[in-house]
Each structure stands twice: as structure tokens, then as C-alpha cells.
Scaffold this active site. Structure first.
Site, PDB file in Angstrom:
ATOM      1  CE  LYS A 140      52.076  50.725 -22.787  1.00  0.00           C
ATOM      2  NZ  LYS A 140      52.175  51.598 -21.495  1.00  0.00           N
ATOM      3  CB  SER A 182      48.395  47.521 -23.514  1.00  0.00           C
ATOM      4  OG  SER A 182      47.585  47.368 -24.597  1.00  0.00           O
ATOM      5  CE1 TYR A 190      51.283  51.236 -26.524  1.00  0.00           C
ATOM      6  CE2 TYR A 190      49.570  49.290 -26.736  1.00  0.00           C
ATOM      7  CZ  TYR A 190      50.060  50.426 -26.140  1.00  0.00           C
ATOM      8  OH  TYR A 190      49.279  50.877 -25.093  1.00  0.00           O
ATOM      9  CB  VAL A 194      54.331  56.077 -28.539  1.00  0.00           C
ATOM     10  CG1 VAL A 194      53.741  55.585 -30.074  1.00  0.00           C
ATOM     11  CG2 VAL A 194      55.259  57.325 -28.275  1.00  0.00           C
ATOM     12  NE  ARG A 198      41.063  43.667 -30.202  1.00  0.00           N
ATOM     13  CZ  ARG A 198      41.326  44.381 -29.486  1.00  0.00           C
ATOM     14  NH1 ARG A 198      40.918  45.750 -29.460  1.00  0.00           N
ATOM     15  NH2 ARG A 198      42.603  44.203 -28.670  1.00  0.00           N
TER      16      ARG A 198
END
Length: 274
Positions: free
Chosen positions: A143, A114, A139, A77, A177
Site C-alpha cells: 500500500k 490502508s 500488505y 488483495v 482495536r
């Protein structure tokens, strides 16, 4: 590890990163493409096999991984979400993949980590992979846990694990970014191939991001331990974005992914103080 790609299993093969990796590993002896969503029939059945399965089904993963030289684990996800949903996919799913790889005697696993494991470092801080995690949301927390599971399996079972902290994979930067975080499709494929073939790997965590002049993250681990130096630079697209964008004035590297407003919709109880 042998520079010739053998049989490689790819989870999350239907996703954006999965499609990029599939194309980039076209010279592999055989690709096993795994996703819980139906995949198109392979154009060449001698070179690809499609498997519809959920990564949390360990027995299904063991079967899919049989005979594989390596696994590239991309099924996640990938957006901010309530912690239970993220734990199921990103932590329990990673554990299932690692355990299935162990049972199937797979030598190497490449994990899609990530950049958001360090997204709460300020934008003017140059981050090395061995610095403490500072995730910018739930999230990112999952990770961090996924990387820890990779380290555990490397230390406990001698598995070769590479965690790639993937940047912003886009055909070209789409926001300010990305001048720091962009990962081009060409560099994405290059990092994954390097992670699959590098020698003397136990556990490696490396940032997978293009050679952007304004990048936040140090690339020497990828260069020295994986042997890959990225070739693209978001600076060629800098004219598409204003030089005085408020993003550069300070704040976390995660940008809009970080902060109370980003986290609020996913807090237990809806974030209410009652």
C-alpha cells in the site's frame, strides 16, 4: 471538481468496500462496476454497467474507463499474503489502473490505501498523513508502493489522485482495536464522495476513519483538503468491550496484524532459518 457525480468507474465492486461505495454513490450519473468475479445484473441498466475483467489487463481497463470522469480503485488483495501475490494485485494492479486511467483521459483516481501503511507506529502516537510510513506487514508495504505510484502519476501526468487510508470498515466495531480504527459505512461513502468532488487536488493522502474518540490518526487533511468531517464515533459501542483490554497497554497500532507471528507464514521459504 464539480460536486455533481458524473460517470464513475469502480474496481473491486463486488467486495465489501465496493458494495458500500456502490450504495453510497447511488446519485452518480452512471456507475461502471468492475470485478474479476461475476457481478449481479444491474437493477437499472441506465444507471449501472457491470464489467467482468481483471485490473491487470490494461486494455480491458481502458475500455471500461472510457468516458469516465473518475475511477475509484478498490480491487486489492486485502489480507496478509506472500509478497509475490500482493505485488501482483496491489502494486502491478494499481499501476495498470493508473495507466489505463491516463490513457482513457480520466481526470481523477481515488485509491483505496490502508491505515496499515503506518500500522507499526505505537498506539499512543497520533499519526499525521505526512509522517514516514511504518507498515505492519507485507500488505502495508504494497500500500505504501501504491500511494507512491499515485504520487508519481499526479506529478508526472497531472492526474488528480486521492489515496484514502481506509480504517476498519464494519457495520459496528467487532473488536477492541476498532474503538480506534472503525470506519462506518456512512463515513466510508462520505469520504469517497468527498475524494471524488474536492477541488484543487493534485495528490492527497488522507485517513478515512470515523470520528472515534480513541482514534490514532489525524483527520485534518480529510477535513481541509477533501472537505469531509466524519460523523460516527465508535465510542457509542465502547460498552461492548472491556476497558482493561491488553490492547491499550501498548504495542503497534496494527494490533494482531503486526509482529513476527503475523508475518511468519508469508516469509520467503516459510520463514525457516535453515
Amino acid at each position: 471538481m464539480d460536486s455533481q457525480l458524473g460517470r464513475v468507474a469502480v474496481t473491486g465492486a463486488a467486495g465489501r468496500v465496493g458494495r458500500t461505495v456502490r450504495e453510497g454513490l447511488g446519485d452518480a450519473e452512471h456507475l461502471v462496476l468492475i470485478d474479476r468475479s461475476p457481478l449481479p445484473e444491474p437493477a437499472n441498466a441506465d444507471r449501472e454497467t457491470a464489467v467482468e475483467a481483471d485490473i491487470t489487463d490494461v486494455e480491458a481497463m481502458v475500455k471500461a474507463f472510457e468516458g469516465a470522469d473518475a475511477v475509484v480503485h478498490l480491487a486489492v488483495v486485502a489480507e496478509e499474503a506472500p509478497m509475490p501475490d500482493l505485488l501482483k494485485a496491489n502494486v502491478e494492479g494499481t499501476l495498470a489502473v493508473l495507466e489505463a486511467a491516463r490513457r482513457a483521459s480520466v481526470r481523477r483516481v481515488v485509491l483505496a490505501s490502508s491505515n496499515r501503511v503506518t500500522g507499526n507506529y505505537p498506539i499512543h502516537h497520533h499519526v499525521f498523513p505526512d509522517e514516514p510510513p511504518r507498515p505492519d506487514g507485507f500488505y502495508g508495504v504494497t500500500k505504501v508502493a501504491a500511494e507512491a505510484l499515485g504520487q508519481l502519476y499526479a506529478d508526472t501526468y497531472g492526474m488528480q489522485v486521492v489515496a484514502l487510508r481506509i480504517g476498519s470498515l464494519e457495520e459496528r466495531p467487532t473488536e477492541t482495536r476498532h474503538l480506534a480504527t472503525w470506519l462506518s459505512p456512512r463515513d466510508c461513502a462520505g469520504f469517497v464522495k468527498a475524494a471524488l468532488t474536492a477541488d484543487n487536488v493534485n495528490f492527497v493522502a488522507a485517513y478515512a476513519v470515523s470520528a472515534n474518540a480513541r482514534r490514532f490518526w489525524d483527520l485534518t487533511v480529510g477535513e481541509n483538503e477533501l472537505g469531509y468531517r466524519p460523523v460516527d464515533d465508535a465510542a457509542v459501542h465502547s460498552g461492548d468491550f472491556p476497558d482493561d483490554d491488553p490492547f491499550w497497554h501498548g504495542g503497534p497500532q496494527g494490533g494482531a496484524f503486526a509482529g513476527p507471528e503475523a508475518l511468519a507464514p508469508h516469509l520467503p521459504g516459510g520463514g525457516s532459518r535453515e
